[in-house]
Design a protein around this motif. Structure first.
Motif, PDB file in Angstrom:
ATOM      1  N   LEU A 130       0.827  -1.207   0.000  1.00  0.00           N
ATOM      2  CA  LEU A 130       0.000   0.000   0.000  1.00  0.00           C
ATOM      3  C   LEU A 130       0.859   1.255   0.000  1.00  0.00           C
ATOM      4  CD1 LEU A 130      -2.979  -0.701   2.437  1.00  0.00           C
ATOM      5  CD2 LEU A 130      -3.004  -0.548  -0.054  1.00  0.00           C
ATOM      6  N   ILE A 131       1.928   1.175   0.784  1.00  0.00           N
ATOM      7  CA  ILE A 131       2.777   2.369   0.906  1.00  0.00           C
ATOM      8  C   ILE A 131       3.457   2.681  -0.425  1.00  0.00           C
ATOM      9  CG2 ILE A 131       4.834   3.306   2.055  1.00  0.00           C
ATOM     10  CD1 ILE A 131       3.933   1.711   4.550  1.00  0.00           C
ATOM     11  N   SER A 132       3.942   1.641  -1.081  1.00  0.00           N
ATOM     12  CA  SER A 132       4.589   1.884  -2.368  1.00  0.00           C
ATOM     13  C   SER A 132       3.600   2.434  -3.378  1.00  0.00           C
ATOM     14  CB  SER A 132       5.192   0.594  -2.922  1.00  0.00           C
ATOM     15  OG  SER A 132       5.959  -0.028  -1.922  1.00  0.00           O
ATOM     16  N   GLU A 133       2.383   1.829  -3.359  1.00  0.00           N
ATOM     17  CA  GLU A 133       1.362   2.328  -4.274  1.00  0.00           C
ATOM     18  C   GLU A 133       1.112   3.810  -4.083  1.00  0.00           C
ATOM     19  OE1 GLU A 133      -2.437   0.200  -4.207  1.00  0.00           O
ATOM     20  OE2 GLU A 133      -1.194  -1.622  -4.396  1.00  0.00           O
ATOM     21  N   ALA A 134       1.145   4.244  -2.832  1.00  0.00           N
ATOM     22  CA  ALA A 134       0.882   5.653  -2.545  1.00  0.00           C
ATOM     23  C   ALA A 134       2.101   6.510  -2.872  1.00  0.00           C
ATOM     24  CB  ALA A 134       0.486   5.823  -1.076  1.00  0.00           C
ATOM     25  N   GLY A 135       3.181   5.852  -3.280  1.00  0.00           N
ATOM     26  CA  GLY A 135       4.387   6.595  -3.661  1.00  0.00           C
ATOM     27  C   GLY A 135       5.154   7.144  -2.485  1.00  0.00           C
ATOM     28  N   ALA A 158      -0.838   9.196   6.126  1.00  0.00           N
ATOM     29  CA  ALA A 158      -1.734  10.165   5.482  1.00  0.00           C
ATOM     30  C   ALA A 158      -1.729   9.970   3.975  1.00  0.00           C
ATOM     31  CB  ALA A 158      -1.319  11.584   5.855  1.00  0.00           C
ATOM     32  N   SER A 159      -0.565   9.700   3.427  1.00  0.00           N
ATOM     33  CA  SER A 159      -0.547   9.585   1.963  1.00  0.00           C
ATOM     34  C   SER A 159      -1.255   8.311   1.513  1.00  0.00           C
ATOM     35  CB  SER A 159       0.882   9.664   1.421  1.00  0.00           C
ATOM     36  OG  SER A 159       1.653   8.649   2.011  1.00  0.00           O
ATOM     37  N   VAL A 160      -1.157   7.243   2.330  1.00  0.00           N
ATOM     38  CA  VAL A 160      -1.911   6.045   1.972  1.00  0.00           C
ATOM     39  C   VAL A 160      -3.400   6.323   2.105  1.00  0.00           C
ATOM     40  CG1 VAL A 160      -2.417   3.661   2.585  1.00  0.00           C
ATOM     41  CG2 VAL A 160      -0.048   4.460   2.545  1.00  0.00           C
ATOM     42  N   ALA A 161      -3.771   7.022   3.178  1.00  0.00           N
ATOM     43  CA  ALA A 161      -5.189   7.331   3.391  1.00  0.00           C
ATOM     44  C   ALA A 161      -5.752   8.117   2.216  1.00  0.00           C
ATOM     45  CB  ALA A 161      -5.375   8.095   4.694  1.00  0.00           C
TER      46      ALA A 161
END
Ligand SMILES: Nc1ncnc2c1ncn2[C@@H]1O[C@H](COP(=O)(O)OP(=O)(O)OP(=O)(O)O)[C@@H](O)[C@H]1O
Ligand SMILES: Nc1ncnc2c1ncn2[C@@H]1O[C@H](COP(=O)(O)OP(=O)(O)OP(=O)(O)O)[C@@H](O)[C@H]1O
Ligand SMILES: O=P(O)(O)OC[C@H](O)CO
Ligand SMILES: [Mg+2]
Ligand SMILES: [Mg+2]
Lengths: 394, 348, 272, 309, 348
Positions: A130-135, A158-161
């Protein structure tokens, strides 16, 4: 020898747990023919309640598993039998092997009243997918860079959210079990009350800062799911969760599996820290078979059996606290993870807050804090009023 | 007040036809009684008049307007139910005034009407009571009061007296009749009580199996029943029927020859009808074997055998004979009715 | 008009049936789908393994049997003793009948939470802790049975007195009148009592938790709360599977016998 | 034959001890004996003990059991939490009774129609009654979450639903509504039976009288079924004051103290905070409240309820 | 079979006394009917006989033994209830055999007795049915069957026919009478129906307000009622009562002088009683103003005014006069009853 039936209450009804306990009990029966031990499982939710009812009804068990939050109540009540002498006298017990920190909670006036049976550090499970997807940068990368702190951690969440998934979950907090937030506020050096338990420190600046941080993570950046939102990290719906390492067994396998990691709690303004949950086992002092119960406890927690128990319940024995022993029973975790998270955590960890009369304090604080979990809450005011309410109880 | 006309009125419940095309004309102010055996459709007919049941076919007119599709409340009728259907939770006054409340009548006017009805029915002392505090007759009166306050065009009664005991029934019968004489409202009245029908009706409609058997004034039905059904239905105890054929010397039945009215060809198979009260004691006439003697004070009812048929005789005299003995009786041929064996239609 | 009524009823129905539907369907969803937002009305992926795990995690069959036999005994006992008491209060004249009835009615006013501690002490004295006796004795003879007694009394009051008198003339004593005349005629009321009692026992929650401590003795509602992972975290899907298995048989029996259930209730003399 | 003049009255006979009345009384006592004994052992004695405990300070863990007279009752009067608890209890009970009774009545009226398939509806409306309370509440717990089924449903209509269990008002509403949906079927069936017991002729009379449908309902139906309404309202009120598991599962008494009703509060005090003496005192308070309310309602029946005989 | 003796039997419910010391002797095999207005204590008396109510005072003997404290089952009586009290959950055969089951009678014997009773009552085809599957008359028969199978000493009936319609009532009345003639079991029968009492009883007991007014054979009561109460109670329509005093030329009432039986001193104030059926039409006799004319076929009931009193006359003739006209009637002094104004006791 006389026939003696010992009864011990535990919260778990898990078959694997019970099998292990029964195996240990059988071993004890071999040493002491005529002595048997039965284990009563009480539901986790109502564990203390049921135990109390049994005690009130005059049917206290001989031994009981005791949660850290009620440790003070039990230890100070005089209901438990003293253990130090028997432990010291037990051959090969090596009481010194049990860490000082781990037994602190279970002592009163230097005497040990319960054995710190399970000592489980809090850590952060991470969903790297998920974290990678969110960059965002993964925690591992941040640790590598020496930038593993709360500001960055919450930024990842926050960026994943922002992508529609969830950020950071404090597992089992659910806006009820507020003491689990200690896994965050300790990073600010905050505590609910002073060391002696007599002064409320909820309204102190550290706590206000920590709570403001949490509040903004919930209501401004959305980095933490809001109240009334039931989401689960282990289903792959969230970036990170704070929980005890033993939850690793919940990680999904097969199709639903994701790239996970286990990292220590980030450092806060007050530096790095760790927090542990702890359960003890005590013997009740009023039964007919107190001596035998204490002997069983000594047997249950001797080095050999502690090693067995370690597969489910992280031990408080120095000699077992190494990646090698722990790795045998926690195959999912890498030696590095065990070393940095588990061994370090147990060695340095601060136990979750507890207090005499904790159940009532817990409820009162819970009720007061409900005012905090609103978008427009005044953190300082709420925390001040928490102190107003609980000061008479401390 | 208004006339009422039913033309070819039919009713089916699903597939089951229960009313088979009925025509009745009721004049303004007339008191019409519907009688018939249980299940013949009396209530159904009345309820169709009231608008409580829909009409499958035909037309119903009240006054000059066809009311087939009007709601009950728009037909300007009032109905008295067998069990009165008083509102148990309302006082007598409230029960009587209830219908006016929904017709934008002023409070004062309602009170006036209720008081007027109560006076007519002798209910003034009970206006504040509840139905449960009243006797059967009083309840009956309240039900009537509820009907009359509105001054409707037509009154409908469905066996209004059948829940009362015999004495009270007689009293209330008188009251209803008096009321009708006073108000002259067109009235349709259902009953299965002989006496009520005979004493109250201007016109009786005899129904059977959803069809009209005969319509006529009470004594017309008693004296000249159109068929065997009406003959047996009107009059109590029932008319005796004896099977046989018309012979030269009288009506021939198994074991006896009976006096016979003229006008029916000799040889015709027929049913001979004679009412219990139309036998007279006459020592040397027909011999009847006595089966049961029931003295009732003013009359004596004797069950006896004429030929092979058991019949009932009602004598004004005390009969001291006992079962087994023979009684001499005579029959006035003018009082005899003859009916066709197959159709049951009157022959004379 | 009809369409309107059907429409209104169907809309009103949603909150009554959707939760049950959700429970049943979620029990066969993989855990990640249970938390899906918005929730799937019809499951898209199936995972029946939870049903097996129910039996692995606990002696569920044994617990099922416990619940069933306790509820059956409680139902039978309540039907007998409550109808006896209800019959006497309705039908037999004896001194202090009204006072005694008032005393019995106190049972209606007492929540289980109020007396659980003294009850625990009493049963401890009788050495019945961690046995099923408290779960049988208290409902049959204690506060929960009072409602049944009340229902039965209301019913017997309305039963024509002549039937019993005919039986007395026919040569029966009180007990036989009760057993051969009153009780068979009380079937609707007994049906209602049976439903209430069975459901009450089947769903009992606080008492089993307090009185029972070994999993083999547990009853179903208590067992439902035990489907946790090794750390006390709820295993939602397993729990829902267990809940479904707990609710479905009762629901099916209810649907089959609903006419008797509902009518029994309706004609149970509970009309005030 | 006229009234027979008895020359001598028969000699006074001694009546046996076991007269018909006495035999019957004995039968009566035997019939109620099992339950009377049960009530004594499982209700009256425990209730007495609870009262006895309420006169003590009893801390279970500390093993203290000290007589202190009415001190617990004084604590009761000065307990800062109690006003909130009583308010929550009152709001909960009143809300529950009103919502339950009106919904039950509405459903009963709808189901009272002769329509095809009505029995299916009846069954479905009744079905939550047979579902286990714990399971029912857990499921609703899911549905009521901020991101749960209810708000998802509202969202499809473009409505942003509140965070049901996290605001005092909506939390109270939620607890009430969940409880009502669970049990309204019972009252519905009782009302249905009562409705069907109203003689059809009354409605026919009203139709002939020209009474509008709504008035038929308020002026005829309601008064006629008022005995059932009273009885069910008593049962419902008493039940509402005993509600526990729902609160425990859905809100744990929160947010704040907004849904902490008296039973839940006494449970907390006794079992969670180990203050058994004070818990017993609250038990007595609860018992008195239930008894008084029941008594008042029973008395009110003369004014509000129509009884045929 | 047995005689029944009630001696000074009293009954109070709490403070309320409802039976004030009643003595009745019933001979073996006799058929006694209790009549009286509603609430006079008929049922109470019967139920005390049955043992369903306790006796406050006095003794009841059946045969030779005092049964005061015996259970109903030990009195060897059988009772038929107004609503039959059939066990709804048992078949007809089971209903009838039920009482024998509890008396250690063999199965075969029970079956035999049930079949015997069923044959008598024509119930064989219905033995396997349940009460709800029977018509009113059939139910009534089952109730009687239940009573007779046991061959008890005494039959008790409490208004057994009042739930039947008029026609059926007549039929069942005959059946009960036939049954009694066949079995000759002592019978106590409560009714409020005139005709039943008159036609069935060997002896009628008239009760009023918990006291016996008169005991006698039916025609005795009709012909010589002991007091005004009995006079008004027996006979339908009721006897007419006219207040006045005995004068030299006859009975003097406001506006008329009526024929009067001898034997009462002139000047005595009295109540003059004359039954409706005892008026005869006689043009030049007493003039009565007609109020209502109700033709009923065989008879005509006329409400008319004699002097100031409104009375009812029942004439066998058709009366064609209309309200307002005057009718000439005559009265046979032998048919006149005179009662004391104050006590109501018979004077002649
Ligand atoms: N709702 C209904 N559905 C089907 N059939 C009906 C219905 N109501 C009445 N009937 C049938 O219609 C017929 C006429 O019934 P109705 O009630 O009019 O008879 P009635 O003459 O009033 O009888 P009673 O003298 O017994 O009152 C009967 O055969 C009855 O069974
Ligand atoms: N259980 C009772 N308690 C008090 N009074 C009673 C009781 N039963 C009957 N009574 C009274 O006793 C009197 C006689 O009643 P009973 O039933 O014998 O009258 P009845 O002649 O049979 O009347 P009916 O013709 O109406 O059946 C009545 O005044 C009645 O009110
Ligand atoms: O026994 P454990 O490891 O599940 O410990 C439980 C925790 O201490 C609870 O906080
Ligand atoms: Mg009819
Ligand atoms: Mg009577």
């Amino acid at each position: 020898q006389d026939q003696v039936d010992l009864r011990m209450t535990i919260w778990s009804a898990n078959e694997a747990h019970l099998a292990m306990f029964n195996e240990i009990a059988d071993g004890f029966t071999e040493l002491h023919p005529g002595v048997t031990v039965t284990f009563d499982s009480l539901p986790f939710d109502s564990y203390t309640t049921t135990l109390t009812t049994q005690i009130a009804g005059g049917n206290a068990p001989d031994l009981a598993w005791i949660l850290e939050t009620t440790a003070a109540d039990f230890v100070n009540s005089g209901a438990l039998a003293p253990l130090s002498e028997t432990f010291a006298a037990t051959e090969g017990y090596e009481l010194d092997d049990v860490t000082e920190q781990a037994t602190a909670l279970w002592r009163a006036d230097g005497e040990l009243y319960a054995y710190p049976f399970s000592t489980s550090p809090f850590a952060l499970f991470v969903n790297n997918d998920l974290i990678s997807e969110a960059g965002a940068q993964t925690p591992a990368e941040l640790i590598e860079a020496g930038e593993w702190n709360w500001d960055n951690a919450i930024a990842i969440a926050a960026s994943v959210a922002d992508t529609g998934a969830n950020g950071l979950i404090v597992r089992d907090f659910n806006y009820q079990i507020w003491q689990n937030l200690a896994s965050i506020w300790r990073g600010w050096g905050a505590d609910p009350w002073s060391e002696d338990g007599a002064t409320c420190t909820f309204a102190d600046a550290e706590m206000v800062d920590a709570m403001s941080f949490i509040h903004s993570a919930i209501f401004e950046t959305g980095a933490m799911p809001g109240p009334g939102e039931n989401v689960d990290f282990f289903t792959g719906d969230a970036a990170m969760t704070i929980t005890q390492i033993s939850r690793a067994s919940l990680l999904p396998q097969g199709d639903d599996a994701f790239d996970w990691d286990l990292v220590p709690l980030p450092s806060g303004p007050a530096g790095s820290y760790s927090v542990i949950g702890q359960a003890g086992i005590g013997a009740f002092g009023m039964g007919d078979n107190v001596d035998m119960a204490v002997q069983f406890l000594a047997y249950l927690s001797n080095p050999e059996n502690s090693a067995k128990l370690a597969q489910f319940f992280p031990p408080a024995r120095q000699s077992l606290l190494n990646a090698e022993t722990l790795g045998a029973t926690n195959p999912l975790l890498s030696p590095q993870q065990l070393e940095t998270v588990v061994v370090a955590g147990i060695t340095n960890g601060v136990v979750l807050p507890g207090h005499a009369g904790f159940a009532e304090i817990q409820q009162v604080v819970r009720a007061e804090l409900d005012a905090l979990w609103q978008a427009d809450a005044d953190v300082q005011a709420v925390l001040t009023s928490v102190c107003d309410r609980i000061t008479p109880m401390l | 007040m208004a006339s009422v006309t039913l033309s070819d009125v039919k009713k089916s419940y699903g597939k089951a036809e229960v009313i088979f095309g009925i025509d009745i004309d009721i004049a303004d102010g007339e008191f019409v009684v519907l009688v018939g055996p249980s299940g013949c459709g009396k209530s159904t007919l009345l309820r169709m008049l009231a608008g409580l049941e829909t009409i499958t076919d035909g037309t119903i007119e009240i006054g000059d307007s066809v009311v087939n599709d009007l709601e009950p409340k728009d037909r300007d009728i009032a109905m008295v139910f067998q069990n009165y259907a008083l509102y148990p939770h309302m006082s007598v006054a409230a029960n009587m005034g209830f219908s006016l409340q929904h017709r934008r009548v002023s409070k004062a006017k309602i009170e006036e009407r209720v008081r007027w009805a109560a006076t007519i029915l002798g209910l003034e002392p009970y206006l504040d009571r509840y139905p449960r505090q009243l006797s059967g007759g009083q309840r009956q009166r309240v039900a009537m009061g509820r009907a009359i306050v509105r001054d409707p065009k037509v009154f409908l009664f469905d066996e209004p007296l059948s829940n009362l005991d015999a004495k009270l029934r007689v009293v209330m019968r008188g009251e209803i009749k008096a009321l009708h004489q006073r108000l002259r409202t067109t009235t349709v009245y259902v009953t299965h009580d002989q006496v009520e029908a005979m004493t109250m009706a201007d016109k009786i409609v005899v129904l059977s199996g959803g069809r009209v058997e005969q319509i006529g004034a009470p004594l017309e039905l008693y004296d000249r029943p159109a068929n065997r059904f009406v003959a047996g239905f009107i009059g109590s105890p029932s008319m005796n029927f004896i099977e046989g054929r018309v012979g030269a010397g009288g009506f021939e039945t198994d074991g006896a020859i009976l006096p016979c009215p003229p006008g029916v060809p000799v040889g015709t198979g027929a049913i001979y009808g004679i009412r219990p009260e139309h036998f007279t004691l006459a020592p040397d006439a027909i011999a009847a074997e006595i089966l049961i003697v029931e003295p009732m004070g003013s009359e004596t009812q004797v069950t006896m055998k004429i030929g092979q048929t058991s019949v009932i005789g009602l004598f004004r005299e005390r009969v001291s004979a006992t079962p087994g003995q023979t009684l001499g009786i005579s029959i006035d041929p003018a009082r005899v009715h003859l009916f066709a064996t197959d159709t049951g239609q009157r022959l004379t | 008009m009809k369409v309107l009524v059907y429409g209104l009823m169907s809309v009103l129905l949603i909150p009554f049936v959707f939760p049950t539907w959700w429970m049943v369907t979620s029990s066969v969803k993989p855990i990640s789908d249970i938390f899906a937002f918005p929730p799937d009305i019809v499951p898209t992926r199936f995972d029946f393994s939870t049903y097996g795990r129910v039996f692995e995690l606990q002696p569920f069959a044994q617990q099922y049997w416990n619940s069933a036999y306790i509820a059956a005994l409680v139902t039978a006992g309540t039907m007998l003793f409550s109808s006896m008491a209800g019959y006497a209060f309705a039908r037999i004249k004896f001194p202090f009948a009204n006072t005694l009835f008032m005393i019995v009615l106190i049972g209606l006013l007492i929540p289980a939470e109020v007396t659980i501690v003294p009850l625990f002490q009493i049963f401890l004295g009788w050495d019945m802790i961690n046995t099923h006796w408290p779960l049988i004795l208290v409902p049959v003879f204690g506060a929960p049975s009072v409602f049944a007694t009340f229902v039965m009394r209301q019913f017997f009051i309305a039963l024509p007195k002549e039937l019993e008198e005919a039986a007395r003339v026919d040569g029966l004593g009180r007990f036989r009148i009760f057993w051969t005349i009153a009780l068979p005629l009380a079937r609707p009321a007994l049906g209602a009592v049976a439903i209430f009692t069975f459901l009450h026992s089947w769903n009992l929650y606080l008492e089993p938790i307090v009185f029972l401590s070994s999993p083999a003795n547990f009853t179903l509602p208590q067992a439902l709360t035990q489907f946790t992972d090794a750390y006390g975290g709820a295993l939602w899907n397993v729990q829902l599977a267990a809940a479904t298995m707990t609710a479905l048989p009762v629901l099916i029996v209810f649907i089959i016998a609903q006419r008797q259930f509902v009518e029994g209730l309706a004609h149970s003399g509970l009309k005030g | 034959m006229t009234v027979a003049a008895k020359s001598s009255s028969p000699p006074a006979r001694k009546r046996p001890f076991w007269t018909m009345e006495r035999r019957d009384s004995l039968a009566g006592y035997l019939f109620i004996a099992p339950q009377m004994i049960g009530i004594t052992v499982f209700v009256l004695i425990p209730l007495g003990l609870v009262f006895w405990y309420s006169l003590h300070e009893w801390n279970v863990l500390a093993q203290t059991f000290r007589f202190q007279g009415l001190a617990n009752y004084q604590t009761l009067l000065s307990d800062p939490g109690l006003p909130q608890v009583l308010a929550a209890t009152g709001i909960f009970s009143v809300g529950l009774v009103i919502f339950n009774m009106s919904l039950a009545l509405l459903l009963a009226v709808l189901l009272d129609q002769k329509l095809k398939g009505i029995a299916v509806y009846r069954t479905l409306f009744f079905s939550p009654v047979v579902v286990s309370l714990v399971a029912w509440t857990i499921v609703w717990g899911f549905l009521l979450q901020n991101n749960g089924g209810i708000n998802a449903l509202l969202a499809t209509f473009g409505i942003e639903g509140p965070n049901w269990l996290r605001h005092p008002t909506t939390a109270m509403i939620s607890v009430i509504v969940v409880q009502v949906f669970k049990n309204v079927g019972l009252n519905m069936v009782l009302f249905l039976a009562a409705l069907q017991g109203v003689p059809r002729e009354l409605y026919e009379a009203a139709r002939v009288d020209g009474t509008p449908v709504f008035k038929q309902f308020t002026r005829i139906t309601l008064p006629m079924i008022s005995p059932t309404v009273l009885l069910t309202s008593i049962i419902t009120i008493v039940g509402s004051l005993q509600v526990f598991a729902q609160i425990a599962v859905l809100t744990q008494g929160g947010p704040g103290m907004s849904t902490t009703v008296l039973v839940y509060y006494l449970y907390q005090q006794a079992f969670q905070f180990h203050k058994f003496g004070y818990g017993a005192t609250l038990s007595i308070l609860l018992f008195v409240i239930v008894a008084v309310l029941t008594f008042i309602q029973w008395q009110m029946r003369r004014k509000l309820v129509f009884y045929e005989n």
